[in-house]
Design a protein around this motif. Structure first.
Motif, PDB file in Angstrom:
ATOM      1  N   MET A  70       0.815  -1.214   0.000  1.00  0.00           N
ATOM      2  CA  MET A  70       0.000   0.000   0.000  1.00  0.00           C
ATOM      3  C   MET A  70       0.851   1.268   0.000  1.00  0.00           C
ATOM      4  O   MET A  70       0.580   2.209  -0.750  1.00  0.00           O
ATOM      5  CB  MET A  70      -0.951  -0.021   1.190  1.00  0.00           C
ATOM      6  N   VAL A  71       1.874   1.290   0.831  1.00  0.00           N
ATOM      7  CA  VAL A  71       2.764   2.460   0.873  1.00  0.00           C
ATOM      8  C   VAL A  71       3.494   2.612  -0.461  1.00  0.00           C
ATOM      9  O   VAL A  71       3.633   3.722  -0.979  1.00  0.00           O
ATOM     10  CB  VAL A  71       3.755   2.357   2.063  1.00  0.00           C
ATOM     11  N   SER A  72       3.935   1.506  -1.026  1.00  0.00           N
ATOM     12  CA  SER A  72       4.627   1.552  -2.319  1.00  0.00           C
ATOM     13  C   SER A  72       3.732   2.106  -3.412  1.00  0.00           C
ATOM     14  O   SER A  72       4.160   2.934  -4.225  1.00  0.00           O
ATOM     15  CB  SER A  72       5.135   0.167  -2.711  1.00  0.00           C
ATOM     16  N   TYR A  73       2.473   1.668  -3.445  1.00  0.00           N
ATOM     17  CA  TYR A  73       1.533   2.173  -4.448  1.00  0.00           C
ATOM     18  C   TYR A  73       1.252   3.659  -4.244  1.00  0.00           C
ATOM     19  O   TYR A  73       1.142   4.424  -5.205  1.00  0.00           O
ATOM     20  CB  TYR A  73       0.226   1.388  -4.433  1.00  0.00           C
ATOM     21  N   LEU A  74       1.132   4.080  -3.001  1.00  0.00           N
ATOM     22  CA  LEU A  74       0.895   5.493  -2.709  1.00  0.00           C
ATOM     23  C   LEU A  74       2.074   6.343  -3.202  1.00  0.00           C
ATOM     24  O   LEU A  74       1.876   7.372  -3.864  1.00  0.00           O
ATOM     25  CB  LEU A  74       0.679   5.690  -1.209  1.00  0.00           C
ATOM     26  N   LEU A  75       3.280   5.901  -2.904  1.00  0.00           N
ATOM     27  CA  LEU A  75       4.468   6.619  -3.376  1.00  0.00           C
ATOM     28  C   LEU A  75       4.565   6.604  -4.900  1.00  0.00           C
ATOM     29  O   LEU A  75       4.910   7.611  -5.521  1.00  0.00           O
ATOM     30  CB  LEU A  75       5.729   6.015  -2.750  1.00  0.00           C
ATOM     31  N   ALA A  76       4.239   5.469  -5.505  1.00  0.00           N
ATOM     32  CA  ALA A  76       4.289   5.364  -6.963  1.00  0.00           C
ATOM     33  C   ALA A  76       3.335   6.363  -7.614  1.00  0.00           C
ATOM     34  O   ALA A  76       3.700   7.066  -8.559  1.00  0.00           O
ATOM     35  CB  ALA A  76       3.957   3.940  -7.413  1.00  0.00           C
ATOM     36  N   CYS A  77       2.124   6.445  -7.096  1.00  0.00           N
ATOM     37  CA  CYS A  77       1.144   7.375  -7.676  1.00  0.00           C
ATOM     38  C   CYS A  77       1.560   8.820  -7.469  1.00  0.00           C
ATOM     39  O   CYS A  77       1.405   9.656  -8.372  1.00  0.00           O
ATOM     40  CB  CYS A  77      -0.236   7.120  -7.081  1.00  0.00           C
ATOM     41  N   GLY A  78       2.102   9.138  -6.313  1.00  0.00           N
ATOM     42  CA  GLY A  78       2.572  10.494  -6.057  1.00  0.00           C
ATOM     43  C   GLY A  78       3.704  10.896  -6.988  1.00  0.00           C
ATOM     44  O   GLY A  78       3.726  12.015  -7.524  1.00  0.00           O
ATOM     45  N   MET A  79       4.624   9.997  -7.204  1.00  0.00           N
ATOM     46  CA  MET A  79       5.752  10.295  -8.083  1.00  0.00           C
ATOM     47  C   MET A  79       5.335  10.319  -9.550  1.00  0.00           C
ATOM     48  O   MET A  79       5.856  11.117 -10.331  1.00  0.00           O
ATOM     49  CB  MET A  79       6.883   9.321  -7.823  1.00  0.00           C
ATOM     50  N   LEU A  80       4.376   9.471  -9.911  1.00  0.00           N
ATOM     51  CA  LEU A  80       3.838   9.517 -11.269  1.00  0.00           C
ATOM     52  C   LEU A  80       3.172  10.870 -11.513  1.00  0.00           C
ATOM     53  O   LEU A  80       3.338  11.472 -12.579  1.00  0.00           O
ATOM     54  CB  LEU A  80       2.843   8.380 -11.496  1.00  0.00           C
ATOM     55  N   ALA A  81       2.450  11.361 -10.528  1.00  0.00           N
ATOM     56  CA  ALA A  81       1.811  12.677 -10.657  1.00  0.00           C
ATOM     57  C   ALA A  81       2.851  13.772 -10.855  1.00  0.00           C
ATOM     58  O   ALA A  81       2.648  14.687 -11.667  1.00  0.00           O
ATOM     59  CB  ALA A  81       0.956  12.960  -9.420  1.00  0.00           C
ATOM     60  N   GLN A  82       3.965  13.680 -10.154  1.00  0.00           N
ATOM     61  CA  GLN A  82       5.041  14.669 -10.338  1.00  0.00           C
ATOM     62  C   GLN A  82       5.612  14.590 -11.746  1.00  0.00           C
ATOM     63  O   GLN A  82       5.862  15.611 -12.384  1.00  0.00           O
ATOM     64  CB  GLN A  82       6.154  14.453  -9.303  1.00  0.00           C
ATOM     65  N   ALA A  83       5.826  13.379 -12.231  1.00  0.00           N
ATOM     66  CA  ALA A  83       6.374  13.198 -13.579  1.00  0.00           C
ATOM     67  C   ALA A  83       5.431  13.761 -14.632  1.00  0.00           C
ATOM     68  O   ALA A  83       5.863  14.361 -15.623  1.00  0.00           O
ATOM     69  CB  ALA A  83       6.636  11.710 -13.849  1.00  0.00           C
ATOM     70  N   MET A  84       4.131  13.611 -14.393  1.00  0.00           N
ATOM     71  CA  MET A  84       3.145  14.048 -15.378  1.00  0.00           C
ATOM     72  C   MET A  84       2.987  15.559 -15.432  1.00  0.00           C
ATOM     73  O   MET A  84       2.275  16.078 -16.293  1.00  0.00           O
ATOM     74  CB  MET A  84       1.808  13.361 -15.107  1.00  0.00           C
ATOM     75  N   ARG A  85       3.679  16.269 -14.568  1.00  0.00           N
ATOM     76  CA  ARG A  85       3.687  17.727 -14.674  1.00  0.00           C
ATOM     77  C   ARG A  85       4.429  18.166 -15.937  1.00  0.00           C
ATOM     78  O   ARG A  85       4.157  19.231 -16.468  1.00  0.00           O
ATOM     79  CB  ARG A  85       4.328  18.338 -13.436  1.00  0.00           C
ATOM     80  N   GLU A  86       5.364  17.326 -16.403  1.00  0.00           N
ATOM     81  CA  GLU A  86       6.156  17.660 -17.589  1.00  0.00           C
ATOM     82  C   GLU A  86       5.998  16.664 -18.728  1.00  0.00           C
ATOM     83  O   GLU A  86       6.200  17.014 -19.882  1.00  0.00           O
ATOM     84  CB  GLU A  86       7.639  17.751 -17.216  1.00  0.00           C
ATOM     85  N   ILE A  87       5.680  15.434 -18.413  1.00  0.00           N
ATOM     86  CA  ILE A  87       5.553  14.393 -19.441  1.00  0.00           C
ATOM     87  C   ILE A  87       4.067  14.254 -19.781  1.00  0.00           C
ATOM     88  O   ILE A  87       3.238  14.181 -18.871  1.00  0.00           O
ATOM     89  CB  ILE A  87       6.105  13.039 -18.922  1.00  0.00           C
ATOM     90  N   PRO A  88       3.706  14.196 -21.063  1.00  0.00           N
ATOM     91  CA  PRO A  88       2.295  14.011 -21.422  1.00  0.00           C
ATOM     92  C   PRO A  88       1.707  12.762 -20.766  1.00  0.00           C
ATOM     93  O   PRO A  88       2.389  11.740 -20.606  1.00  0.00           O
ATOM     94  CB  PRO A  88       2.319  13.859 -22.943  1.00  0.00           C
ATOM     95  N   THR A  89       0.459  12.846 -20.414  1.00  0.00           N
ATOM     96  CA  THR A  89      -0.219  11.775 -19.686  1.00  0.00           C
ATOM     97  C   THR A  89      -0.097  10.420 -20.380  1.00  0.00           C
ATOM     98  O   THR A  89       0.243   9.427 -19.739  1.00  0.00           O
ATOM     99  CB  THR A  89      -1.712  12.127 -19.503  1.00  0.00           C
ATOM    100  N   GLY A  90      -0.363  10.372 -21.664  1.00  0.00           N
ATOM    101  CA  GLY A  90      -0.322   9.104 -22.390  1.00  0.00           C
ATOM    102  C   GLY A  90       1.056   8.470 -22.376  1.00  0.00           C
ATOM    103  O   GLY A  90       1.192   7.258 -22.189  1.00  0.00           O
ATOM    104  N   VAL A  91       2.075   9.279 -22.560  1.00  0.00           N
ATOM    105  CA  VAL A  91       3.445   8.767 -22.567  1.00  0.00           C
ATOM    106  C   VAL A  91       3.842   8.308 -21.166  1.00  0.00           C
ATOM    107  O   VAL A  91       4.384   7.213 -20.991  1.00  0.00           O
ATOM    108  CB  VAL A  91       4.433   9.832 -23.088  1.00  0.00           C
ATOM    109  N   ALA A  92       3.567   9.135 -20.164  1.00  0.00           N
ATOM    110  CA  ALA A  92       3.941   8.779 -18.790  1.00  0.00           C
ATOM    111  C   ALA A  92       3.248   7.497 -18.353  1.00  0.00           C
ATOM    112  O   ALA A  92       3.884   6.592 -17.801  1.00  0.00           O
ATOM    113  CB  ALA A  92       3.591   9.923 -17.838  1.00  0.00           C
TER     114      ALA A  92
END
Length: 106
Positions: free
Chosen positions: A36-58
């Motif tokens: 659960m903690v790993s998934y929470l961190l993964a989603c948070g970091m994915l959200a950070q990445a998607m600030r610059e990377i297009p959603t489909g690509v990310a």
């Protein structure tokens, strides 16, 4: 920096997924909490990445490379079997991620 966030997000997603089998259907406390903690961190970091990377690509990279990594972990550590379909599927996923990146989608 966005691709660093994405890489770390993929790592946490793979860790979370790897912990699901030892959690035995989320009935074992520590592997369940780790997942659960790993998934929470993964989603948070994915959200950070998607600030610059297009959603489909990310998302394609996150899910595709995560899937390829999980299949590898399953083969090496969890006793999963390697089939022609598995190899073909992984090749298609990785190929799709490469095409998205080479096509300039980012």
């Amino acid at each position: 920096m966005a691709y660093v966030w994405l890489t770390v997000a993929i790592g946490f997603e793979v860790l979370g997924t790897s912990l699901l089998k030892p959690s035995e259907g989320l009935t074992k406390l520590w592997p369940s909490m780790g997942a659960m903690v790993s998934y929470l961190l993964a989603c948070g970091m994915l959200a950070q990445a998607m600030r610059e990377i297009p959603t489909g690509v990310a998302y394609a990279m996150w899910s595709g490379l995560g899937t390829a990594a999980i299949v590898s972990i399953g083969l090496v550590f969890l006793g999963d079997n390697l089939t022609t379909a598995t190899v073909s599927g992984i090749a298609l996923i990785v190929g799709g991620v490469i095409v998205l990146n080479l096509a300039g989608a980012h």
